[in-house]
Scaffold this motif. Structure first.
Motif, PDB file in Angstrom:
ATOM      1  N   ARG A 169      20.286   3.904   6.485  1.00  0.00           N
ATOM      2  CA  ARG A 169      20.319   4.550   5.173  1.00  0.00           C
ATOM      3  C   ARG A 169      18.927   5.015   4.756  1.00  0.00           C
ATOM      4  NH1 ARG A 169      24.220   0.382   1.949  1.00  0.00           N
ATOM      5  NH2 ARG A 169      26.139   0.921   3.051  1.00  0.00           N
ATOM      6  N   LEU A 170      17.930   4.187   5.000  1.00  0.00           N
ATOM      7  CA  LEU A 170      16.565   4.591   4.662  1.00  0.00           C
ATOM      8  C   LEU A 170      16.089   5.742   5.539  1.00  0.00           C
ATOM      9  CD1 LEU A 170      14.831   1.170   3.968  1.00  0.00           C
ATOM     10  CD2 LEU A 170      15.270   3.005   2.351  1.00  0.00           C
ATOM     11  N   ILE A 171      16.441   5.708   6.808  1.00  0.00           N
ATOM     12  CA  ILE A 171      16.072   6.813   7.699  1.00  0.00           C
ATOM     13  C   ILE A 171      16.722   8.107   7.241  1.00  0.00           C
ATOM     14  CG2 ILE A 171      16.276   7.712  10.047  1.00  0.00           C
ATOM     15  CD1 ILE A 171      16.015   4.821  11.026  1.00  0.00           C
ATOM     16  N   GLY A 214       6.406  19.122  -9.027  1.00  0.00           N
ATOM     17  CA  GLY A 214       7.633  18.350  -8.859  1.00  0.00           C
ATOM     18  C   GLY A 214       8.081  18.209  -7.426  1.00  0.00           C
ATOM     19  N   THR A 215       7.971  19.263  -6.664  1.00  0.00           N
ATOM     20  CA  THR A 215       8.488  19.179  -5.295  1.00  0.00           C
ATOM     21  C   THR A 215       7.499  18.543  -4.343  1.00  0.00           C
ATOM     22  OG1 THR A 215       7.757  21.443  -4.857  1.00  0.00           O
ATOM     23  CG2 THR A 215      10.027  21.143  -5.553  1.00  0.00           C
ATOM     24  N   LYS A 216       6.244  18.893  -4.422  1.00  0.00           N
ATOM     25  CA  LYS A 216       5.286  18.384  -3.439  1.00  0.00           C
ATOM     26  C   LYS A 216       4.957  16.912  -3.672  1.00  0.00           C
ATOM     27  CE  LYS A 216       4.932  22.459  -1.664  1.00  0.00           C
ATOM     28  NZ  LYS A 216       6.217  23.057  -1.795  1.00  0.00           N
ATOM     29  N   SER A 217       4.525  16.577  -4.890  1.00  0.00           N
ATOM     30  CA  SER A 217       4.097  15.199  -5.092  1.00  0.00           C
ATOM     31  C   SER A 217       5.247  14.223  -5.188  1.00  0.00           C
ATOM     32  CB  SER A 217       3.217  15.050  -6.320  1.00  0.00           C
ATOM     33  OG  SER A 217       3.257  16.104  -7.160  1.00  0.00           O
ATOM     34  N   ILE A 218       6.342  14.615  -5.765  1.00  0.00           N
ATOM     35  CA  ILE A 218       7.485  13.701  -5.798  1.00  0.00           C
ATOM     36  C   ILE A 218       8.012  13.474  -4.390  1.00  0.00           C
ATOM     37  CG2 ILE A 218       9.908  13.577  -6.483  1.00  0.00           C
ATOM     38  CD1 ILE A 218       8.186  12.686  -8.682  1.00  0.00           C
ATOM     39  N   THR A 219       8.032  14.511  -3.564  1.00  0.00           N
ATOM     40  CA  THR A 219       8.473  14.339  -2.185  1.00  0.00           C
ATOM     41  C   THR A 219       7.566  13.360  -1.441  1.00  0.00           C
ATOM     42  OG1 THR A 219       9.370  16.576  -2.139  1.00  0.00           O
ATOM     43  CG2 THR A 219       8.959  15.529  -0.026  1.00  0.00           C
ATOM     44  N   LEU A 220       6.258  13.539  -1.565  1.00  0.00           N
ATOM     45  CA  LEU A 220       5.336  12.616  -0.909  1.00  0.00           C
ATOM     46  C   LEU A 220       5.451  11.206  -1.462  1.00  0.00           C
ATOM     47  CD1 LEU A 220       2.148  14.813  -0.580  1.00  0.00           C
ATOM     48  CD2 LEU A 220       3.621  14.005   1.248  1.00  0.00           C
ATOM     49  N   GLY A 221       5.609  11.074  -2.777  1.00  0.00           N
ATOM     50  CA  GLY A 221       5.745   9.760  -3.385  1.00  0.00           C
ATOM     51  C   GLY A 221       7.008   9.045  -2.957  1.00  0.00           C
ATOM     52  N   LEU A 222       8.116   9.752  -2.990  1.00  0.00           N
ATOM     53  CA  LEU A 222       9.386   9.141  -2.595  1.00  0.00           C
ATOM     54  C   LEU A 222       9.410   8.808  -1.112  1.00  0.00           C
ATOM     55  CD1 LEU A 222      12.135   8.257  -3.546  1.00  0.00           C
ATOM     56  CD2 LEU A 222      12.963  10.561  -3.148  1.00  0.00           C
ATOM     57  N   LEU A 223       8.861   9.682  -0.283  1.00  0.00           N
ATOM     58  CA  LEU A 223       8.794   9.390   1.146  1.00  0.00           C
ATOM     59  C   LEU A 223       7.934   8.163   1.425  1.00  0.00           C
ATOM     60  CD1 LEU A 223       8.516  12.915   2.763  1.00  0.00           C
ATOM     61  CD2 LEU A 223      10.467  11.395   2.789  1.00  0.00           C
ATOM     62  N   SER A 224       6.834   8.033   0.705  1.00  0.00           N
ATOM     63  CA  SER A 224       5.972   6.872   0.899  1.00  0.00           C
ATOM     64  C   SER A 224       6.680   5.577   0.495  1.00  0.00           C
ATOM     65  CB  SER A 224       4.684   7.057   0.100  1.00  0.00           C
ATOM     66  OG  SER A 224       3.845   5.963   0.267  1.00  0.00           O
ATOM     67  N   ILE A 225       7.397   5.597  -0.600  1.00  0.00           N
ATOM     68  CA  ILE A 225       8.134   4.410  -1.035  1.00  0.00           C
ATOM     69  C   ILE A 225       9.249   4.075  -0.052  1.00  0.00           C
ATOM     70  CG2 ILE A 225       9.665   3.522  -2.837  1.00  0.00           C
ATOM     71  CD1 ILE A 225       7.908   5.055  -4.845  1.00  0.00           C
ATOM     72  N   LEU A 226       9.968   5.079   0.420  1.00  0.00           N
ATOM     73  CA  LEU A 226      11.039   4.827   1.390  1.00  0.00           C
ATOM     74  C   LEU A 226      10.495   4.316   2.724  1.00  0.00           C
ATOM     75  CD1 LEU A 226      13.405   7.868   0.761  1.00  0.00           C
ATOM     76  CD2 LEU A 226      13.824   5.481   0.194  1.00  0.00           C
ATOM     77  N   ILE A 286       0.837  -1.204   0.000  1.00  0.00           N
ATOM     78  CA  ILE A 286       0.000   0.000   0.000  1.00  0.00           C
ATOM     79  C   ILE A 286       0.870   1.251   0.000  1.00  0.00           C
ATOM     80  CG2 ILE A 286      -1.599   1.350   1.420  1.00  0.00           C
ATOM     81  CD1 ILE A 286      -2.938  -1.330   2.156  1.00  0.00           C
ATOM     82  N   PHE A 287       1.915   1.277   0.828  1.00  0.00           N
ATOM     83  CA  PHE A 287       2.818   2.435   0.839  1.00  0.00           C
ATOM     84  C   PHE A 287       3.489   2.628  -0.517  1.00  0.00           C
ATOM     85  CE2 PHE A 287       2.723   2.395   5.521  1.00  0.00           C
ATOM     86  CZ  PHE A 287       2.696   3.760   5.755  1.00  0.00           C
ATOM     87  N   VAL A 288       3.945   1.534  -1.123  1.00  0.00           N
ATOM     88  CA  VAL A 288       4.625   1.642  -2.416  1.00  0.00           C
ATOM     89  C   VAL A 288       3.645   2.086  -3.504  1.00  0.00           C
ATOM     90  CG1 VAL A 288       5.847   0.325  -4.186  1.00  0.00           C
ATOM     91  CG2 VAL A 288       6.456   0.031  -1.789  1.00  0.00           C
ATOM     92  N   LEU A 289       2.428   1.575  -3.477  1.00  0.00           N
ATOM     93  CA  LEU A 289       1.443   1.984  -4.476  1.00  0.00           C
ATOM     94  C   LEU A 289       1.030   3.442  -4.303  1.00  0.00           C
ATOM     95  CD1 LEU A 289      -0.792  -1.195  -4.700  1.00  0.00           C
ATOM     96  CD2 LEU A 289       0.783  -0.308  -6.419  1.00  0.00           C
ATOM     97  N   ILE A 290       0.908   3.899  -3.079  1.00  0.00           N
ATOM     98  CA  ILE A 290       0.610   5.319  -2.849  1.00  0.00           C
ATOM     99  C   ILE A 290       1.756   6.182  -3.382  1.00  0.00           C
ATOM    100  CG2 ILE A 290       0.389   7.080  -1.039  1.00  0.00           C
ATOM    101  CD1 ILE A 290      -1.227   5.007   0.552  1.00  0.00           C
ATOM    102  N   GLY A 291       2.987   5.772  -3.108  1.00  0.00           N
ATOM    103  CA  GLY A 291       4.141   6.507  -3.620  1.00  0.00           C
ATOM    104  C   GLY A 291       4.195   6.526  -5.131  1.00  0.00           C
ATOM    105  N   THR A 292       3.844   5.393  -5.746  1.00  0.00           N
ATOM    106  CA  THR A 292       3.810   5.323  -7.203  1.00  0.00           C
ATOM    107  C   THR A 292       2.722   6.233  -7.768  1.00  0.00           C
ATOM    108  OG1 THR A 292       4.584   3.041  -7.066  1.00  0.00           O
ATOM    109  CG2 THR A 292       3.626   3.738  -9.143  1.00  0.00           C
ATOM    110  N   ALA A 293       1.576   6.267  -7.114  1.00  0.00           N
ATOM    111  CA  ALA A 293       0.488   7.129  -7.576  1.00  0.00           C
ATOM    112  C   ALA A 293       0.885   8.605  -7.500  1.00  0.00           C
ATOM    113  CB  ALA A 293      -0.773   6.872  -6.749  1.00  0.00           C
ATOM    114  N   GLY A 299       7.760   2.563   3.041  1.00  0.00           N
ATOM    115  CA  GLY A 299       7.393   1.184   2.767  1.00  0.00           C
ATOM    116  C   GLY A 299       8.586   0.247   2.832  1.00  0.00           C
ATOM    117  N   GLY A 300       9.703   0.664   2.255  1.00  0.00           N
ATOM    118  CA  GLY A 300      10.923  -0.145   2.336  1.00  0.00           C
ATOM    119  C   GLY A 300      11.430  -0.274   3.756  1.00  0.00           C
ATOM    120  N   PHE A 301      11.380   0.822   4.501  1.00  0.00           N
ATOM    121  CA  PHE A 301      11.816   0.790   5.895  1.00  0.00           C
ATOM    122  C   PHE A 301      10.966  -0.169   6.719  1.00  0.00           C
ATOM    123  CE2 PHE A 301      11.488   2.428  10.246  1.00  0.00           C
ATOM    124  CZ  PHE A 301      12.825   2.331  10.634  1.00  0.00           C
TER     125      PHE A 301
END
Length: 119
Positions: A69-71, A40-52, A11-18, A54-56
């Motif tokens: 590293r993820l933190i 570029g700054t707002k949605s990419i930041t939220l997307g990348l944070l959500s993916i990271l 779910i976190f990765v899919l939200i980040g992808t969206a 999820g990985g964490f």
């Protein structure tokens, strides 16, 4: 238990992808540098944070491993991306890049005119 963890991480990765997909569409569809930068700054930041995040969570919950590293990546992106976007927009405005005709108002115009009158 592993299925629940994988669902949460997915779910976190899919939200980040969206969010990343919406940001890419914003780059294509938005009219000027200011609105594109916002996408570029707002949605990419939220997307990348959500993916990271999820990985964490995946490494934390499945392997009981805390990835520093993820933190650090989460903190670095959270701090630097909005600041960089702000500076890019500010330098574009100061160098004379025009707003689109559909922009509602220009709040900075009076501020920069007052500053130039003082100098």
């Amino acid at each position: 238990m592993n299925v629940a963890i994988e669902v949460i991480v997915s779910i976190f990765v899919l939200i980040g992808t969206a969010f990343s997909l919406l940001s890419a569409l914003g780059f294509i569809r938005l009219p000027d540098v200011y609105t594109r930068n916002h996408a570029g700054t707002k949605s990419i930041t939220l997307g990348l944070l959500s993916i990271l995040i999820g990985g964490f969570l995946y490494f934390l919950l499945t392997e009981h491993y805390v990835s520093i590293r993820l933190i650090l990546g989460i903190v670095f992106v959270f701090i630097t991306a909005p600041v960089a976007g702000h500076l890019i927009c500010r330098s574009a405005y100061r160098s004379g890049v025009k707003l689109t005709e559909t922009s509602a108002k220009d709040d900075l115009k009076a501020v920069y005119q007052d500053r130039q009158n003082e100098v």
